[in-house]
Every structure is written in structure tokens, then in C-alpha cells.
Design an enzyme around this catalytic site. Structure first.
Site, short mmCIF file in Angstrom:
data_model
loop_
_atom_site.label_atom_id
_atom_site.label_comp_id
_atom_site.label_asym_id
_atom_site.label_seq_id
_atom_site.Cartn_x
_atom_site.Cartn_y
_atom_site.Cartn_z
N SER A 143 0.81 -1.32 -0.28
CA SER A 143 -0.09 -0.11 -0.10
C SER A 143 1.03 1.19 0.15
O SER A 143 1.99 1.20 0.24
CB SER A 143 -0.84 0.05 1.22
OG SER A 143 -1.56 1.22 1.61
N TYR A 156 -2.17 -1.33 10.49
CA TYR A 156 -1.96 -1.46 9.19
C TYR A 156 -0.90 -0.76 8.74
O TYR A 156 -0.11 -1.36 7.64
CB TYR A 156 -3.44 -0.55 8.41
CG TYR A 156 -3.55 -0.71 6.85
CD1 TYR A 156 -4.33 -1.94 6.56
CD2 TYR A 156 -2.84 0.14 6.08
CE1 TYR A 156 -4.56 -1.93 5.16
CE2 TYR A 156 -3.07 0.11 4.83
CZ TYR A 156 -4.05 -1.11 4.20
OH TYR A 156 -4.36 -1.17 2.86
P1 NAD Z 1 -11.71 -5.98 0.12
O1 NAD Z 1 -12.37 -5.94 2.01
O2 NAD Z 1 -12.42 -6.05 -1.09
O3 NAD Z 1 -11.09 -7.60 0.07
C1 NAD Z 1 -10.27 -8.20 1.18
C2 NAD Z 1 -10.27 -9.72 0.84
O4 NAD Z 1 -9.45 -10.47 1.77
C3 NAD Z 1 -11.51 -10.29 0.73
O5 NAD Z 1 -11.55 -11.47 -0.18
C4 NAD Z 1 -11.59 -10.96 2.16
O6 NAD Z 1 -12.68 -12.05 2.25
C5 NAD Z 1 -10.34 -11.46 2.51
N1 NAD Z 1 -10.00 -11.56 3.72
C6 NAD Z 1 -9.97 -10.71 4.79
N2 NAD Z 1 -9.59 -11.35 6.26
C7 NAD Z 1 -9.33 -12.65 5.58
C8 NAD Z 1 -8.72 -13.83 6.46
N3 NAD Z 1 -8.56 -13.74 7.66
N4 NAD Z 1 -8.42 -14.86 5.76
C9 NAD Z 1 -8.64 -15.14 4.27
N5 NAD Z 1 -9.19 -13.88 3.74
C10 NAD Z 1 -9.36 -12.73 4.22
O7 NAD Z 1 -10.07 -5.14 0.18
P2 NAD Z 1 -9.35 -4.59 -0.80
O8 NAD Z 1 -9.34 -3.02 -0.84
O9 NAD Z 1 -9.53 -5.25 -2.15
O10 NAD Z 1 -7.90 -5.04 -0.44
C11 NAD Z 1 -7.12 -5.90 -0.88
C12 NAD Z 1 -5.66 -5.93 -0.34
O11 NAD Z 1 -5.05 -4.50 -0.83
C13 NAD Z 1 -5.28 -5.64 1.08
O12 NAD Z 1 -4.29 -6.12 1.53
C14 NAD Z 1 -5.40 -4.17 1.19
O13 NAD Z 1 -4.61 -3.50 2.46
C15 NAD Z 1 -4.60 -3.84 0.12
N6 NAD Z 1 -4.89 -2.32 -0.41
C16 NAD Z 1 -6.09 -1.82 -0.56
C17 NAD Z 1 -6.25 -0.70 -0.83
C18 NAD Z 1 -7.44 0.21 -1.20
O14 NAD Z 1 -7.53 1.45 -1.23
N7 NAD Z 1 -8.54 -0.40 -1.16
C19 NAD Z 1 -5.11 0.50 -0.99
C20 NAD Z 1 -3.77 -0.04 -0.82
C21 NAD Z 1 -3.72 -1.37 -0.46
#
Ligand code: NAD
Length: 261
Positions: A143, A156
Site C-alpha cells: 500500500s 495497518y
Molecule cells: P476487500 O475488503 O475488498 O477484500 C479483502 C479480501 O481479503 C476479501 O476477499 C476478504 O474475504 C479477504 N480476507 C479478509 N480477511 C481474511 C482472512 N482472515 N483470511 C482470508 N481472507 C481474508 O479489500 P481490498 O481493498 O480489495 O484489499 C485487498 C488488499 O489491497 C489488502 O491487502 C489491502 O490492504 C490492499 N490495499 C487496498 C487499498 C484500497 O484502497 N482498497 C489500498 C492499498 C492497499
């Protein structure tokens, strides 16, 4: 380069960025192991649609990424199902925001377990076979919060900075092995993880969700656009390509100018 015949694990691929990455790999001809939580019927449909549309095998394993034994099992079952795992995308993640004095210790533990330690455990389990095959791609979804900080995100930010460090170490250890390990740093991407933060902000400031949306972007991203999950997926595909074969232990950033400031 086509990924036909290769196999990938994408953790947290039942939603958001992970789902877009899984879809992009399937579209390249790669077999995919989905993982994540959610409604079982919806996951079964996602799996069937992805397999049918792309003519690849798509399996699902519901391992809880906070549980090391379940992570080892996810890797072993994927290797058995596909005859090997060529690509590992460590993407599953959660968020919780509060000032450190009010940050519940159990939320700290959960975020460190899922957003950081899970990546160690998955690589620990998957890397030996990749090295033996002399080809592998490990992609860690970090991130902008792996590079800079924001208030109220102590766990985080610590976890994502940890991912950047872990990626460097694994990259160095994999040097000249045919395996690469790199990270992707998205800025704001409109997924359920961020939608929850926007709604919380609208409520706290007594403003509309649309205004909270605009404020969130204006505060961090000069481009005033969310990065799209498909754009992150395209970076993941790039990291598997020959063009990226000399990228090792580093990061690709897509954050609308956030960290350029
Ligand atoms: P999201 O909430 O849409 O998806 C998260 C996924 O992780 C889901 O499939 C959920 O079921 C799964 N998950 C959560 N806890 C779990 C566990 N204990 N075991 C197995 N699966 C689990 O979120 P997203 O925004 O798509 O995030 C995905 C990644 O991208 C994360 O690592 C997040 O930190 C990173 N990220 C997101 C953003 C953003 O702005 N959305 C920015 C930077 C980084």
C-alpha cells in the site's frame, strides 16, 4: 508472455483487488486458487464463471489467513490440485482505524496476522517448490501505507511497512533463482475496504458519502481519481512477465500522486 498452464494462488480474492487480480490471471490462461471469506453460493458462482469464461481451472480454499496451519494447507492443496504453484499473490487484508490509545490490542494482532504474518507463512510454504522449478513470481499487495503513514492506522501502516521490508529480504534471497518477489503499492482503490472508511468519515463529519469521497481523494491523491482494481491487476500481470524478470525486491506504486508530494 502467456500464463497458459501456470497456476496462481491469490489470497483474499473473493472481493476487490484480489478478485480483479484472479480474473486477470484467469484471462491470461492461468489456473487460479481463490481464497477469502464470503457467501458460499456467491463464491461458487464466481469460481464457475471465471473457469467457464477463461477455459481454466478455478478452485477455492477458504483458509483463514490469520491461521498459519491453514495457510500451509492452502499452499499444499493448491500444489496438489494444479501440480505446482507458479505465482503467489499475497493480497488478503483488513483495516481498522483508531488513535493508538484507543486501538484494541486484538485488532492490532489481527491486522499484523492477516496483513503481514500471512505473507511470511505463504512464502515459507510456497517458495521451496518455486526455487526447485527455477521459476516463480511472488507479488505482495502492500500500500502507499507501506511507504508513508496516516494517523489512526498504526497496525495497518506497521504491517504494510513490514511487507515492504519482507519483500526486499525475499527478493535478495531469491536473486538468481528464477523467482522474483515484488510488491505493489496502491493508493486509494474503491473497494469494500475503503467504502467502509468513506462511510465512517461521512458519519463522523455529518457530510454526504459523495462529499466524504471527494474529501478523501483531495486529501491524498492529486489526480482526484481512485486507482481501479483492474489497474492493480494489470501491474500484477506485468510483474509475471519477462519484461519484469529483473525487478527484484522492489515496489510498483499506483497512487494518483499521493507519495510524490
Ligand atoms: P476487500 O475488503 O475488498 O477484500 C479483502 C479480501 O481479503 C476479501 O476477499 C476478504 O474475504 C479477504 N480476507 C479478509 N480477511 C481474511 C482472512 N482472515 N483470511 C482470508 N481472507 C481474508 O479489500 P481490498 O481493498 O480489495 O484489499 C485487498 C488488499 O489491497 C489488502 O491487502 C489491502 O490492504 C490492499 N490495499 C487496498 C487499498 C484500497 O484502497 N482498497 C489500498 C492499498 C492497499
Amino acid at each position: 508472455m502467456s500464463l497458459k498452464g501456470k497456476s496462481a494462488i491469490v489470497t483474499g480474492s473473493t472481493s476487490g483487488i484480489g478478485q480483479a487480480i484472479a480474473e486477470a490471471f484467469a484471462a491470461e490462461g492461468c489456473n487460479v486458487m481463490l481464497n477469502g471469506f464470503g457467501d458460499q453460493a456467491a463464491i461458487a458462482k464466481l469460481r464457475e464463471d471465471m473457469a467457464k469464461k477463461n477455459g481454466v481451472r478455478v478452485e477455492y480454499n477458504g483458509a483463514d489467513m490469520s491461521k498459519p496451519a491453514q495457510i500451509a494447507d492452502l499452499v499444499a492443496k493448491s500444489q496438489a490440485a494444479f501440480g505446482g504453484v507458479d505465482i503467489l499473490v499475497n493480497n488478503a487484508g483488513i483495516q481498522f482505524t483508531a488513535p493508538i490509545e484507543e486501538f484494541p490490542p486484538e485488532k492490532w494482532d489481527a491486522i499484523i496476522a492477516i496483513n503481514l504474518s500471512a505473507t511470511f507463512h505463504a512464502i515459507h510454504a510456497a517458495l521451496p517448490a518455486m526455487k526447485a522449478k527455477k521459476w516463480g513470481r511472488i507479488i505482495n499487495i502492500a500500500s502507499t501505507h507501506g511507504l508513508v503513514a496516516s494517523a489512526h492506522k498504526v497496525a495497518y501502516v506497521a504491517a504494510k511497512h513490514g511487507i515492504i521490508g519482507l519483500t526486499k529480504v525475499v527478493g535478495i534471497e531469491c536473486a538468481d533463482s528464477g523467482v522474483t518477489c515484488n510488491a505493489i503499492c496502491p493508493g486509494w482503490v474503491l473497494t469494500p475496504l475503503v467504502q467502509a472508511q468513506i462511510e465512517a468519515r461521512a458519519k463522523a463529519e455529518n457530510i454526504t458519502v459523495e462529499k466524504a469521497n471527494r474529501d478523501l481523494l483531495a486529501e491524498k491523491q492529486p489526480q482526484l481519481q481512485f486507482t481501479k482494481p483492474e489497474q492493480i491487476a494489470a501491474l500484477a500481470i506485468f510483474l509475471t512477465s519477462d519484461a519484469a524478470s529483473n525487478m527484484q525486491g522492489t515496489q510498483l506504486v499506483s497512487d494518483g500522486g499521493w507519495t510524490a508530494q
